[in-house]
Motif scaffolding. Structure first.
Motif, mmCIF file in Angstrom:
data_model
loop_
_atom_site.group_PDB
_atom_site.id
_atom_site.type_symbol
_atom_site.label_atom_id
_atom_site.label_comp_id
_atom_site.label_asym_id
_atom_site.label_seq_id
_atom_site.Cartn_x
_atom_site.Cartn_y
_atom_site.Cartn_z
ATOM 1 N N LYS A 68 0.801 -1.236 -0.432
ATOM 2 C CA LYS A 68 -0.036 0.631 0.105
ATOM 3 C C LYS A 68 0.349 1.407 -0.008
ATOM 4 O O LYS A 68 0.550 2.384 -0.743
ATOM 5 C CB LYS A 68 -1.345 -0.312 0.961
ATOM 6 C CG LYS A 68 -1.946 1.097 1.040
ATOM 7 C CD LYS A 68 -2.331 0.675 2.522
ATOM 8 C CE LYS A 68 -3.426 2.403 3.001
ATOM 9 N NZ LYS A 68 -3.461 2.207 4.251
ATOM 10 N N GLU B 40 -5.109 1.198 -3.423
ATOM 11 C CA GLU B 40 -3.599 1.942 -3.704
ATOM 12 C C GLU B 40 -3.311 0.333 -4.635
ATOM 13 O O GLU B 40 -2.430 1.231 -5.545
ATOM 14 C CB GLU B 40 -2.548 2.478 -2.149
ATOM 15 C CG GLU B 40 -3.395 3.767 -1.905
ATOM 16 C CD GLU B 40 -4.134 3.136 -0.784
ATOM 17 O OE1 GLU B 40 -4.336 4.303 0.240
ATOM 18 O OE2 GLU B 40 -4.845 2.559 -0.641
ATOM 19 N N ARG C 162 -5.523 0.639 -7.825
ATOM 20 C CA ARG C 162 -4.853 1.642 -8.780
ATOM 21 C C ARG C 162 -3.947 1.200 -9.735
ATOM 22 O O ARG C 162 -4.010 1.178 -10.867
ATOM 23 C CB ARG C 162 -4.565 2.511 -8.660
ATOM 24 C CG ARG C 162 -5.390 3.350 -7.555
ATOM 25 C CD ARG C 162 -5.635 4.502 -7.160
ATOM 26 N NE ARG C 162 -6.401 5.704 -6.250
ATOM 27 C CZ ARG C 162 -5.827 5.813 -4.559
ATOM 28 N NH1 ARG C 162 -4.582 5.686 -4.751
ATOM 29 N NH2 ARG C 162 -6.904 5.584 -4.043
ATOM 30 N N GLY D 291 -8.770 8.398 -7.427
ATOM 31 C CA GLY D 291 -7.117 8.955 -6.525
ATOM 32 C C GLY D 291 -6.958 10.059 -7.070
ATOM 33 O O GLY D 291 -7.409 11.085 -7.214
#
Length: 730
Positions: A268, A294, A297, A359
């Protein structure tokens, strides 16, 4: 420490997914890129099928999808030479045919899943031991045993013995009790002072498993805290190097449930996880679900199909929420579809989850925009335009400069959002919006495609149309013609750009729609004359009786007005908002005058869900008029019932209105309307449910009213007058 935990908890594990029998989503091949698409060129076959299913009965898909990448020229979000367009355009294809290979590599981490050296002595000598099932000659071990072996195989890479080591030790030893004691000594917590304390715990009946588990949990929590601290300390290069080293050492334990959080925490905090590790996570569904957003993504940005699978349920949920709000059973002027403020709407679950998924990743943001454009083209559903604006402003609220600075629509959307919040476009903001439109440079006309989509948002259309009607009222007081008002002309320009969004994106002709001259020179002055009629009649009604003139309200419509509503979309939109205006003013005469002109309008806009939602809410203000049969006949027979047999949404809105106002309707008319609105065999479940609710309401109403026979038989209440003594003389 690990030995006792493993030994006491040995039980069958869930079967592992077979990559051959259940291929991962990413192994499904993508269709070729759409010609001329640039950018992501969304062509995933299953996604396209889902997009078509969102609007059953809407007709075939558009002729081309070239408009899907109508993004931002020259910039990072551009569908042309920009960085993001080129990078996203080639994503997804590398995922083919690698799911099974990656899964095999992951399950073989350490190469000790069910074979290989087993005890400490065998590890030194290199002698291999057969799997338990093979020793008995009964074939391969079960899937549960294989899954358990794979789960704890990584411990041996770190020099930690596991259950298989203990099994082999007990199999080959001559004194099992001594072997167990030696195994516990070698693999327990290496703390001399602890050896004397463990028997004390035994006397208190505390299992060794409970003790070791508590120590393990405490150490894991400390390790998680330390990983987070490393991720925020020192220079970026140094801390990322430490995290990469830690990931390399610990990744073999990623399938152990107890240690998986540590590995996921390390991943992460890494801005770029090694591609090999990402492939392994992506190939295992359980690991993919467990990893942080995270990490996802980094997987999504190179796997468009997988990202589409994640986004599609959210988009479907968003559309269902909007449609549910339009068909709400509550009829109110103060609490309608447009009541929530923009910031409140952006706190919705779907917008927040999409914001979290995107994000600061420009490529993922561009993908979402591609999905929204394509779905808007396929379904013509304007709620996708709302989501496009809400997502951008949600990122603006979080100050995500990486995206806001490269989206050329950001400042325009920000200014328009302020207008929507105030529900009016004042002169200052009108000039700002005009500056954005005039600032579109030659060669960047594609930006108009996204600006038009933002203006097509129903909340933007509502604000622009309300502002237009308000400006017309001001012009009546100023005795000024529409063509002499720059602010009004700008509102019409913005309204025309929003109304033409679908045609512009579909045709790929990025030019502002040409304004119809007759709209300004004939239609709007005609609306202003209607406003004058309203003012004149209202003033006359307020005069004393002796000063009143015999003035009757006009009850006919000019033929040209009806023609404008039928042939010009802009005229129809402004005309419908004028109808909403007079209904909100409780102007029954003006409403009855205009209703016949709404039966046939451009694209049946008068029977759209948004207009009918607002109209039914405003009609609640005229509740007393529903007692008049003429009013009900004009409204229901002359408007709603003309379209309810062929349009289910009209049927639903008529039932909503009747459920709310049925106590005010005359009994004879109510019975006729109930019969006229009865569902047919082709009616959907929503119509049947509303009709059932109406039936229940009418039954309750009948029970509360006494029958005429009962009312006639009720004797009059006669009470004798009490005798009053005569007053004494003074």
């Amino acid at each position: 420490m690990y030995t006792k935990f493993t030994r006491l908890r040995r039980r069958p594990f869930p079967e592992q997914t077979d990559p051959e029998s259940a291929p991962h989503a990413l192994t499904r091949p993508l269709l070729p890129e759409t010609p001329g698409a640039g950018g992501t060129g969304w062509a995933h076959a299953r996604w396209a099928g889902w997009a078509g299913s969102l609007a059953p009965g809407e007709g075939a898909a558009p002729r081309n999808l070239r408009a899907a990448p109508a993004a931002f020229p020259g910039g990072r979000l551009a569908g042309g030479p920009g960085r993001c367009g080129a990078e996203v355009g080639g994503c997804g294809t590398r995922a083919e045919s690698r799911g099974g290979r990656d899964l095999a590599e992951l399950e073989g981490a350490g190469e000790r899943g069910s074979g290989g050296p087993r005890g400490p002595a065998e590890r030194a000598s290199g002698v291999s031991a057969a799997a338990p099932g093979e020793r008995a000659g009964d074939g391969a071990p079960s899937r549960a045993v294989a899954g358990a072996s794979a789960m704890f195989a990584g411990l041996q890479d770190l020099g930690v013995a596991n259950g298989e080591d203990l099994k082999e030790t007990l199999t080959n030893c001559t004194e099992p009790l001594k072997a167990i004691e030696q195994f516990q000594t070698e693999n327990g917590v290496l703390l001399p002072s602890l050896q004397s304390a463990l028997p004390f715990l035994d006397l208190h009946g505390t299992p060794r498993l409970e003790f070791h588990q508590s120590v393990f949990d405490e150490l894991r929590d400390k390790l998680l805290e330390r990983v987070s601290a490393i991720a925020s300390e020192g220079k970026a290069e140094e801390r990322y190097k430490k995290l990469e080293d830690l990931l390399e050492k610990s990744f073999s334990l990623v399938k152990m449930p107890s240690l998986q959080p540590v590995v996921m925490c390390v991943m992460k905090h890494l801005p770029k996880v090694p591609e090999k590790k990402l492939k392994l996570v992506m190939a295992d569904k359980e690991l993919y679900r467990a990893c942080a957003v995270e990490v996802k993504r980094q997987i999504w940005q190179d796997n468009q199909a997988l990202f589409g699978d994640e986004v599609s349920p959210l988009l479907k949920q968003y559309i269902l929420e909007k449609e549910s709000a339009l068909f709400s059973t509550e009829l109110s002027v103060l609490h309608n579809f447009f009541s929530p403020s923009p910031k409140t709407r952006r706190q919705g679950e779907v917008v927040q989850r999409l914001t979290r998924m995107v994000g600061k990743n420009v490529k993922l943001y561009d993908m979402v925009l591609q999905f929204l454009r394509t779905l808007f083209l396929r379904t013509r559903n304007v709620h996708y335009c709302t989501l496009r604006a809400e997502l951008l402003m949600s990122l603006h609220d979080l100050d995500v400069g990486e995206i806001c600075t490269v989206d050329p629509c950001h400042k325009f959307t920000w200014c328009l959002d302020a207008c929507i919040r105030e529900r009016f476009v004042d002169s200052k903001r009108a000039r700002e919006l005009q500056g954005f439109l005039d600032g579109v440079k030659k060669g960047q006309e594609q930006v108009l495609g996204d600006l038009s989509m933002i203006l097509c948002d129903p909340f933007a259309i509502n604000t622009l149309a309300l502002s237009t009607v308000r400006h017309l009222q001001e012009l009546v007081g100023q005795e000024t013609l529409p063509r002499d008002s720059p602010d009004l002309l700008l509102l019409l320009r913005l309204l025309a750009l929003g109304q033409g969004a679908w045609d512009m994106i579909d045709s790929q002709v990025f030019k502002e729609p040409k304004m119809e001259v007759e709209l300004i020179t004939r239609f709007l002055p005609m609306l202003m004359s209607f406003l004058v009629d309203d003012y004149t009649f209202n003033v006359d009604q307020k005069l004393p009786a002796e000063e009143k003139a015999p003035v009757s309200y006009p009850n006919t419509l000019p033929e040209s007005f009806t023609k404008f509503l039928q042939e010009q979309r802009m005229a129809c939109e402004v005309g419908l908002y004028y109808v909403l205006h007079i209904t909100k003013q409780r102007n029954k005469n003006a409403l009855l005058r205009l209703l016949p002109g709404l039966v046939e309008t451009f694209g049946d806009l008068a029977f759209g869900d948004i207009f009918l939602h607002l109209l039914t809410g405003n009609l609640a203000l005229l509740a007393d008029e529903f007692a008049l049969e003429d009013f009900c006949s004009s409204l229901f027979d002359g408007f709603f019932l003309t379209a309810s047999p062929r349009k289910e949404n009209v049927h639903r809105h008529a039932l909503r209105l009747l459920i709310h106002l049925h106590p005010r309707v005359a009994p004879s008319k109510l019975e006729a309307l109930q019969k006229a609105l009865e569902p047919t065999g082709q009616s959907g479940e929503a119509v049947k449910e509303l009709y059932s609710q109406l039936g229940e309401k009418l039954e309750q109403l009948d029970h509360r009213k006494p029958s005429p026979a009962q009312a006639a038989e009720t004797p009059a209440l006669e009470l004798p007058l009490p005798s009053v003594p005569a007053p004494a003389p003074l």
